[in-house]
Design an enzyme around this catalytic site. Structure first.
Site, PDB file in Angstrom:
ATOM      1  N   HIS A  48      11.598  54.796  60.655  1.00  0.00           N
ATOM      2  CA  HIS A  48      11.312  55.916  59.723  1.00  0.00           C
ATOM      3  C   HIS A  48      12.645  56.359  58.909  1.00  0.00           C
ATOM      4  O   HIS A  48      12.431  56.133  57.497  1.00  0.00           O
ATOM      5  CB  HIS A  48      10.569  56.905  60.308  1.00  0.00           C
ATOM      6  CG  HIS A  48      10.562  58.273  59.877  1.00  0.00           C
ATOM      7  ND1 HIS A  48       9.862  58.402  58.592  1.00  0.00           N
ATOM      8  CD2 HIS A  48      11.480  59.246  59.811  1.00  0.00           C
ATOM      9  CE1 HIS A  48      10.234  59.936  58.107  1.00  0.00           C
ATOM     10  NE2 HIS A  48      11.110  60.432  59.159  1.00  0.00           N
ATOM     11  N   GLU A  76      17.597  66.426  65.354  1.00  0.00           N
ATOM     12  CA  GLU A  76      16.224  67.060  65.905  1.00  0.00           C
ATOM     13  C   GLU A  76      15.748  66.333  67.066  1.00  0.00           C
ATOM     14  O   GLU A  76      14.905  66.824  68.005  1.00  0.00           O
ATOM     15  CB  GLU A  76      15.424  67.173  64.765  1.00  0.00           C
ATOM     16  CG  GLU A  76      13.971  67.806  65.066  1.00  0.00           C
ATOM     17  CD  GLU A  76      13.999  68.995  65.148  1.00  0.00           C
ATOM     18  OE1 GLU A  76      15.170  69.687  64.713  1.00  0.00           O
ATOM     19  OE2 GLU A  76      12.966  70.042  65.467  1.00  0.00           O
ATOM     20  N   ASP A  77      15.809  64.920  67.030  1.00  0.00           N
ATOM     21  CA  ASP A  77      14.823  64.015  67.823  1.00  0.00           C
ATOM     22  C   ASP A  77      15.623  63.322  69.011  1.00  0.00           C
ATOM     23  O   ASP A  77      15.217  62.566  69.515  1.00  0.00           O
ATOM     24  CB  ASP A  77      14.048  63.156  66.924  1.00  0.00           C
ATOM     25  CG  ASP A  77      12.879  64.089  66.252  1.00  0.00           C
ATOM     26  OD1 ASP A  77      12.632  65.065  66.600  1.00  0.00           O
ATOM     27  OD2 ASP A  77      12.388  63.154  65.256  1.00  0.00           O
TER      28      ASP A  77
HETATM   29 MN    MN Z   1      11.985  62.641  59.372  1.00  0.00          MN
END
Ligand code: MN
Length: 700
Positions: A48, A76-77
Site C-alpha cells: 500500500h 499509525e500502524d
Molecule cells: Mn495509508
C-alpha cells in the site's frame, strides 16, 4: 507492486538530483516496519505505501514527498515512533509523516474535542506544507481503488462517504481534478450502486447504437480546426457516471433528457490559440446559450484555467467542449502538484500565494473559539457549494447552496417539513423563502396540521423538499377532487331519485367508458363530464327536453353559490379567500374546477386560464376569511381575542400561530363569515380588544 529500484528510477527520471539514498532507506524501513501485516486484498500491507508513493511519482513530486508516501502509515500502524522517523529521515520528512498521521487519527475519532485538536494540527501541517495533503490524497486514492476488497459493507460505505464529503472537495480545492474525478467515481459506485449500474448500462446502450461515436466526433473536430490552420490535440470521452448522476439530481432530469453525455478537450499551444479554436468551434456548430464559461480570463479560485462551452453537434447531440493550453491541462489534472513539479524546492509560502483558500483555512484556525467551532469552520471553508446550518441543539446539517428553512426542515425529517409554518434563523423570525448561509441556526415553527404550501416549490433548493411538496400537493388535489366529485354524484342521484348501486352505476360506467366510481367522481369534479352527460348515462332519456338548470345547491367546498356558472360546474374558492361582497372573477382551466378569486388577487397577474364573469349567489354559508392578527404576547391575550370573535358570531375554522417573539405574536385566523359587511364588523371589533395591536385581512 513497484520494486525498490523501479520506484527510485521513476523519481530519477523527472528529478535527476533526487536523494536516492533517502528513498532507498525509506523503502527498506517501511518494508521492515510493516513486516508481515496483510491488506484486506491479501497483499502484504507494505504494497500500500509503495503504491501511494507510485501515485505521487505520477505527480512528479520531490524526494521528500515520495519518502513520506512510503513512510506514511508507519507511525499509525507499526511500532515505529515519531522520534525514529525524525532521526532517520530528517525533520522535514518527519513533519510531513506527522501531518499525514494526524489526519488518519481524525478519521478514527468520534470525540469532537480530540477530533478538532487533530484537525487543527492537520490544517496547520497542511498550511505549513501542502505536501501533507498531496500524500493524504494519494493515500485515499489507493484505498478507494482497493475498497472492494473490504468485506464489511458498513466500513466500505463509511470510507466512501468520507471520500465524497471531505477528500474529493479537498482535491477540487487544490485543483486536482484528475484525483477528484476518480475519487468521486469510486465513492459513487459504493454509495449508489443502483444509480451507478443504471447509468453505466444506459451508457453502454448508447455506445452500442453509434459505434465509436466519441472517436468519430473527436477526429471531426480536429479536422475542422486543421482546416483553419490550428494544430490541436483533440480527445473525447463519455462523461463519468457520477457527473451524469449529479446533473440528473441537480436539474431533476431524466437520463433520456440528458443529451450531452460526451465531453471533448482541445489542447493547443498558447492562450491566443485557445480563443481562435473557440471561434472555429462556434463558427461550425451552434453554441448552446448559457453554457459558455471563460476560466482563462477569470480563473477559478483554485487556479483552474480553461474555456468551457457546449455546442449542438450533428444529430442534435449536445457536446461539451473544453479548450485549454497543454500547460493549463497539466495544471488542471494535477493542480497544485503541477506547480510543485515546476518549482522544485518551493515551500508552503508559494502554495499560500497560489491558493488563497489556504489563507481562509488559516484564518479559521485563529478565529475558532472552541474545538467544535474549529471543526465546523474548517469544514465550512472546505466546501463551497454547500451550506452548513445548525439545529437549535447544535446538530449540523449539510444542505445545497441556496437552501431555505423549508429545505432544512425536510432535511431534518419529512414530518418536520410537512408541518413547517414558519422559521427562526439565529433567533429571529424570517420568511420561509430566506436563503440560509453558513453557520445559521435554524428553528422550525410547526403546526399540528401537515400542509406543505404549494408555493414552496417555487423556492426550495433541495431535491428532497421539492419532491415532498409536489407529492403532497398532488395528493391533496386528488383527495379534494375526489371528495367534491362524490358530493356532486350523490346530489345528482338524489335529483334523479335513484340509488347508486351496481345495477345503476355498472351500466352507466360502461356507457361513459370509465373504470370505476372513483374515476366518475374525478371526472365530475374536474369538469370533464357535465351533469347532463352523467344523468343520461345513469338514466337514459332523463335529460330529454330538459334545459340545463341554472343552479344547484351547495356545490363547492364551501356552501356558497356563484352566479354565472353553468349548472353543476365544479368550482372552488381561491387562496385569496374571497367572501360574499368581494368583487370576484372565475378562472377556468381545462380539466380543473373553476377557481373563484377576488378581482384584486395577486395571482391573477399571470393567470393564463379563461376569465369568467361571476357574482355571488344567494347562499353564503361557510365563506372563509383569513386574518392576520398581531397580539401582545401576554397571558389571556388569545382568550380575549377568541371571545371577541365569538361575540360577533364568527366561527373560527383554523388558528395558527405564525410568528412569536418576546413582545408580540402574529396569529393567522380563518373565520367563517356571512359576507364582507360581517367581516368589516368583526375586524372593527377585534381592533377594540386591548391586547390586539393590528388586524389585517390576508389575501393569498
Ligand atoms: Mn495509508
Amino acid at each position: 507492486m513497484l520494486r525498490q529500484y523501479e520506484l527510485v528510477e521513476r523519481v530519477k527520471a523527472y528529478d535527476p538530483d533526487a536523494d536516492e539514498d533517502l528513498l532507498n532507506r525509506a523503502y527498506v524501513f517501511s518494508m521492515k516496519a510493516h513486516g508481515s501485516q496483510l491488506r484486506a486484498s491479501g497483499d502484504p500491507y507494505f504494497s500500500h505505501p509503495i503504491e501511494v508513493a507510485g501515485i505521487l511519482t505520477d505527480l512528479k513530486l520531490d524526494d521528500e514527498t515520495i519518502a513520506t508516501g512510503i513512510l506514511h502509515d508507519t507511525i499509525e500502524d507499526t511500532v515505529a515512533t515519531q522520534d525514529e522517523i525524525d532521526r532517520l529521515f530528517g525533520k522535514s520528512v518527519g513533519r510531513l509523516v506527522d501531518g499525514v498521521t494526524k489526519l488518519s487519527k481524525i478519521e478514527a475519532q468520534t470525540d469532537s474535542e480530540r477530533q478538532a485538536e487533530n484537525l487543527r494540527k492537520f490544517l496547520l501541517a497542511m498550511s505549513n506544507d501542502i505536501r501533507v495533503l498531496l500524500v493524504k490524497l494519494a493515500d485515499r486514492l489507493h484505498n478507494m481503488r482497493t475498497l472492494h476488497f473490504i468485506k464489511s459493507e458498513d466500513k466500505r460505505r463509511r470510507i466512501a462517504r468520507e471520500t465524497m464529503d471531505i477528500y474529493a472537495p479537498l482535491a477540487e480545492r487544490i485543483g486536482m481534478y484528475g484525483f477528484m474525478d476518480e475519487l468521486q467515481e469510486l465513492a459513487f459506485r459504493e454509495l449508489e450502486p443502483d444509480g451507478h449500474a443504471t447509468i453505466a448500462a444506459r451508457l453502454a446502450k448508447l455506445r452500442e447504437g453509434g459505434g465509436d461515436t466519441v472517436a468519430r466526433i473527436a477526429s471531426g473536430i480536429k479536422l475542422v480546426l486543421a482546416q483553419k490552420g490550428i494544430e490541436a490535440e483533440v480527445t473525447g470521452r463519455e462523461k463519468r457516471p457520477y457527473s451524469i448522476w449529479r446533473k440528473m439530481q441537480g436539474r431533476a432530469m431524466a437520463f433520456e433528457a440528458l443529451s450531452d453525455v460526451m465531453a471533448f478537450r482541445i489542447l493547443v499551444d498558447d492562450e491566443a490559440e485557445c480563443y481562435r479554436a473557440l471561434g472555429v468551434v462556434h463558427g461550425r456548430w451552434p453554441m448552446v446559450p448559457g453554457r459558455f464559461k471563460d476560466f482563462i480570463s477569470t480563473p477559478k479560485r483554485n487556479g483552474y484555467k480553461s474555456i468551457h462551452t457546449t455546442v449542438l453537434h450533428n444529430e442534435n447531440a449536445r457536446i461539451e467542449v473544453q479548450i485549454r493550453t497543454r500547460r493549463m491541462h497539466e495544471e488542471a489534472e494535477f493542480g497544485l502538484a503541477a506547480h510543485w513539479a515546476y518549482k522544485q524546492g518551493g515551500d508552503g509560502a508559494m502554495a499560500r500565494e497560489a491558493y488563497p483558500w489556504l489563507e481562509d483555512l488559516l484564518e479559521v484556525l485563529h478565529d475558532a473559539a472552541t474545538p467544535e467551532e474549529l471543526l465546523e469552520n474548517a469544514r465550512l471553508a472546505m466546501f463551497q457549494d454547500q451550506v452548513f446550518v445548525f439545529t437549535p441543539k447544535g446538530a449540523l446539517h449539510q444542505l445545497p447552496r441556496e437552501s431555505t428553512p423549508v429545505d432544512f426542515a425536510y432535511a431534518v425529517h419529512s414530518d418536520l417539513g410537512d408541518s413547517c409554518v414558519g422559521a427562526k434563523v439565529n433567533g429571529r423570525v424570517v420568511p420561509l423563502r430566506t436563503r440560509l448561509v453558513n453557520g445559521d441556526q435554524v428553528e422550525i415553527l410547526r403546526s399540528k396540521v401537515k400542509a406543505p404550501d404549494p408555493a414552496w416549490e417555487g423556492f426550495v433548493a433541495s431535491a428532497k423538499a421539492r419532491a415532498a411538496v409536489r407529492r403532497h400537493v398532488r395528493h391533496k388535489n386528488l383527495q379534494e377532487s375526489q371528495a367534491m366529485g362524490g358530493k356532486l354524484l350523490d346530489s345528482l342521484a338524489l335529483r334523479l331519485k335513484i340509488s347508486l348501486g351496481d345495477e345503476t352505476l355498472g351500466p352507466a360506467l360502461s356507457r361513459l367508458k370509465l373504470g370505476d366510481r372513483q374515476a366518475l367522481e374525478l371526472a365530475m369534479a374536474r369538469n370533464q363530464l357535465t351533469d347532463a352527460q352523467v344523468s343520461e348515462a345513469l338514466v337514459p332519456g332523463s335529460t330529454a327536453g330538459q334545459k340545463p338548470r341554472r343552479k344547484r345547491g351547495k356545490p363547492g367546498p364551501a356552501a356558497v353559490s356563484i352566479h354565472g356558472l353553468t349548472a353543476g360546474v365544479a368550482f372552488e374558492l381561491g387562496t385569496c379567500h374571497p367572501i360574499p361582497g368581494d368583487r370576484i372573477v372565475g378562472i377556468r382551466r381545462p380539466g380543473e374546477p373553476i377557481v373563484v378569486h377576488t378581482i384584486d388577487c395577486a395571482s391573477l397577474a399571470d393567470e393564463t386560464g379563461e376569465w369568467l364573469e361571476v357574482s355571488w349567489g344567494a347562499e353564503t354559508d361557510g365563506a372563509i376569511a383569513r386574518l392576520a392578527v398581531v397580539v401582545h404576547n401576554q397571558p389571556g391575550s388569545l382568550a380575549s381575542l377568541t371571545a371577541a370573535l365569538a361575540a360577533h358570531n364568527a366561527n373560527i375554522v383554523n388558528l395558527a400561530l405564525k410568528h412569536r417573539d418576546r413582545e408580540f405574536h402574529t396569529d393567522v385566523i380563518d373565520i367563517e363569515v356571512e359576507d364582507l359587511k360581517h367581516l368589516t364588523t368583526i375586524i372593527a371589533a377585534l381592533r377594540q380588544v386591548k391586547a390586539v395591536v393590528s388586524v389585517e385581512r390576508m389575501r393569498g
